[in-house]
Design an enzyme around this catalytic site. Structure first.
Site, short mmCIF file in Angstrom:
data_model
loop_
_atom_site.label_atom_id
_atom_site.label_comp_id
_atom_site.label_asym_id
_atom_site.label_seq_id
_atom_site.Cartn_x
_atom_site.Cartn_y
_atom_site.Cartn_z
N LYS A 195 0.80 -1.24 0.00
CA LYS A 195 0.00 0.00 0.00
C LYS A 195 0.83 1.29 0.00
O LYS A 195 0.41 2.30 -0.55
CB LYS A 195 -0.96 0.01 1.19
CG LYS A 195 -2.01 -1.09 1.10
CD LYS A 195 -2.93 -1.03 2.30
CE LYS A 195 -3.78 -2.29 2.38
NZ LYS A 195 -4.77 -2.21 3.46
N GLY A 243 -1.06 -0.27 18.09
CA GLY A 243 -0.38 -0.44 16.81
C GLY A 243 -0.20 0.88 16.09
O GLY A 243 -1.13 1.70 16.05
N ALA A 244 1.00 1.09 15.56
CA ALA A 244 1.27 2.32 14.81
C ALA A 244 2.02 1.98 13.53
O ALA A 244 2.86 2.75 13.06
CB ALA A 244 2.07 3.30 15.67
N ASN A 297 2.45 1.32 20.93
CA ASN A 297 3.08 0.48 19.91
C ASN A 297 4.34 -0.16 20.48
O ASN A 297 5.00 0.43 21.33
CB ASN A 297 3.45 1.32 18.68
CG ASN A 297 3.72 0.47 17.46
OD1 ASN A 297 2.95 -0.44 17.14
ND2 ASN A 297 4.83 0.72 16.79
N ARG A 298 4.64 -1.38 20.00
CA ARG A 298 5.86 -2.06 20.45
C ARG A 298 7.07 -1.16 20.23
O ARG A 298 7.95 -1.04 21.09
CB ARG A 298 6.02 -3.38 19.68
CG ARG A 298 7.32 -4.10 19.95
CD ARG A 298 7.42 -5.38 19.19
NE ARG A 298 7.34 -5.20 17.73
CZ ARG A 298 7.40 -6.17 16.85
NH1 ARG A 298 7.55 -7.41 17.26
NH2 ARG A 298 7.33 -5.93 15.56
N THR A 299 7.14 -0.54 19.06
CA THR A 299 8.23 0.40 18.77
C THR A 299 7.71 1.81 19.06
O THR A 299 6.98 2.39 18.25
CB THR A 299 8.63 0.29 17.28
OG1 THR A 299 8.80 -1.10 16.96
CG2 THR A 299 9.89 1.06 16.98
P1 ATR Z 1 -0.01 -3.16 8.84
O1 ATR Z 1 0.08 -2.54 7.49
O2 ATR Z 1 -0.96 -4.33 8.90
O3 ATR Z 1 -0.28 -2.16 9.92
P2 ATR Z 1 2.70 -3.17 9.78
O4 ATR Z 1 2.90 -1.78 9.29
O5 ATR Z 1 3.80 -4.18 9.62
O6 ATR Z 1 1.42 -3.83 9.13
O7 ATR Z 1 2.30 -3.05 11.34
C1 ATR Z 1 2.16 -4.17 12.18
C2 ATR Z 1 1.81 -3.67 13.58
O8 ATR Z 1 1.75 -4.79 14.50
C3 ATR Z 1 2.85 -2.73 14.16
O9 ATR Z 1 2.21 -1.86 15.07
C4 ATR Z 1 3.78 -3.71 14.88
O10 ATR Z 1 4.56 -3.11 15.89
P3 ATR Z 1 6.00 -2.46 15.48
O11 ATR Z 1 5.69 -1.13 14.86
O12 ATR Z 1 6.73 -2.35 16.76
O13 ATR Z 1 6.65 -3.42 14.50
C5 ATR Z 1 2.75 -4.61 15.51
N1 ATR Z 1 3.34 -5.91 15.85
C6 ATR Z 1 3.70 -6.89 15.00
N2 ATR Z 1 4.21 -7.95 15.68
C7 ATR Z 1 4.20 -7.60 17.00
C8 ATR Z 1 4.59 -8.24 18.21
N3 ATR Z 1 5.13 -9.47 18.21
N4 ATR Z 1 4.43 -7.56 19.38
C9 ATR Z 1 3.89 -6.33 19.39
N5 ATR Z 1 3.49 -5.67 18.28
C10 ATR Z 1 3.64 -6.29 17.11
#
Ligand code: ATR
Length: 305
Positions: free
Chosen positions: A76, A156-157, A180-182
């Protein structure tokens, strides 16, 4: 209830969704039901495409006079740079999930490719975003929630979380809590919102009093063994009225199950998938989407899979 579609012929036109992975996608079932209900001699396909091949795939669909494309993970953002023209929706939300191919002869105005039975001289790709509106439509429809003035915790971000948080801010929520994790990504989204919608209060921590909605926009919950996206030591589901999980497969994530047990109104992301797809079909066909037929096909596909 519906006439079966005409058999595929040399006149049949095509749409498709491109993603990686793609085999789980419910979009072909939903869109082909919508196309049949509109009586169009079109088909909607799904292709697994690597990011490095995305440009070639879009150009290939254009060369074969496809009506349009949907793009899903991980394409996207990349598509923003690849399409010839961006609609306001794609510019505003910073992502393209729908492409309409358009043509023109000489200096005439650009028109959707569905209006040409023979290939026009020139064809271009026009990128739209139908995800953002679908988020608030899905939440309003399933959870009977007034977003204006609401206090919302967004988990989530990434791509989905950013779009959701921005769209909620534009819908007039009073306060957003971004986790968000990060943390730096949540910080960047908070900065964007503070600049664009200064009236919305943004915190980078869990709420300490009762809120209206928890929205899961992380990928946690897709796998059964995933931990909860919510830290239970920091926030209890007793403290929210409703929970929306953008994940729709499995239909009930652990988060949604716990929300239901805690007495919250709870809904999965199926309504969001429906509304983004319905709007895409409207963009391609120029007609109101047959929502009931699309919803039925989507429910069947996801609940019987
Ligand atoms: P999308 O387009 O579906 O949002 P993405 O941009 O890869 O996909 O985002 C995935 C989200 O899930 C992010 O918020 C990610 O956290 P990070 O930004 O820290 O990567 C979160 N996420 C994925 N795996 C995770 C995990 N094991 N623990 C916590 N958050 C997770």
């Amino acid at each position: 209830m519906f006439e079966p579609p005409e058999p595929i012929s040399a006149r049949t036109r095509f749409c498709a969704v491109l993603g990686q992975p793609i085999k789980h996608s419910a979009s072909p079932a939903m869109q082909n039901a919508g196309i049949a209900a509109l009586g169009l001699d079109w088909r909607y396909l799904a292709f697994e495409v690597r990011p490095s091949d995305l440009n070639g795939a879009i150009l290939g669909a254009q060369a074969m006079h496809f009506i349009g494309l949907n793009l899903t993970v991980p394409h996207k953002l990349l598509a923003l740079e690849l399409v010839d023209m961006l609609d306001e929706s794609a510019r505003t939300w910073g992502a393209v999930n729908t492409i309409r191919f358009e043509g023109r002869e000489g200096e005439q105005a650009w028109r959707p490719l569905r209006e040409f039975s023979d290939a026009p001289l020139e064809i271009r790709s026009h990128g739209f975003n139908t995800d953002a509106d679908a988020i608030v439509q899905g939440i309003a429809e399933d959870l009977d929630l007034e977003l204006r003035g609401a206090r919302v915790l967004v988990l989530g971000a990434g791509g989905a979380g950013r779009t959701a948080a921005l769209k909620l801010a534009s819908a007039g929520v009073r306060e957003l809590f971004l986790i968000n994790r990060t943390p730096s990504k949540a910080q960047a989204v908070a900065d964007e919102i503070r600049q664009l919608w200064p009236a919305v209060k943004v915190s980078l921590d869990y709420p300490t009093s009762k809120i209206d909605l928890v929205l899961n926009a992380t990928s946690l919950g897709l796998k059964r063994e995933d931990p909860s996206p919510l830290d239970p030591s920091r926030f209890s589901l007793q403290e929210t009225a409703a929970v929306y999980d953008m994940i729709y497969r499995p239909a009930e994530t652990t988060l949604l199950k716990r929300a239901r047990q805690a007495g919250c109104r709870a809904a999965n992301g199926l309504s969001m998938l429906l509304h983004q797809g319905a709007r895409a079909l409207e963009i391609w066909s120029g007609q109101p989407a047959p929502i009931a037929a699309m919803r039925e096909a989507l429910w069947q596909n996801v609940n019987n899979a």
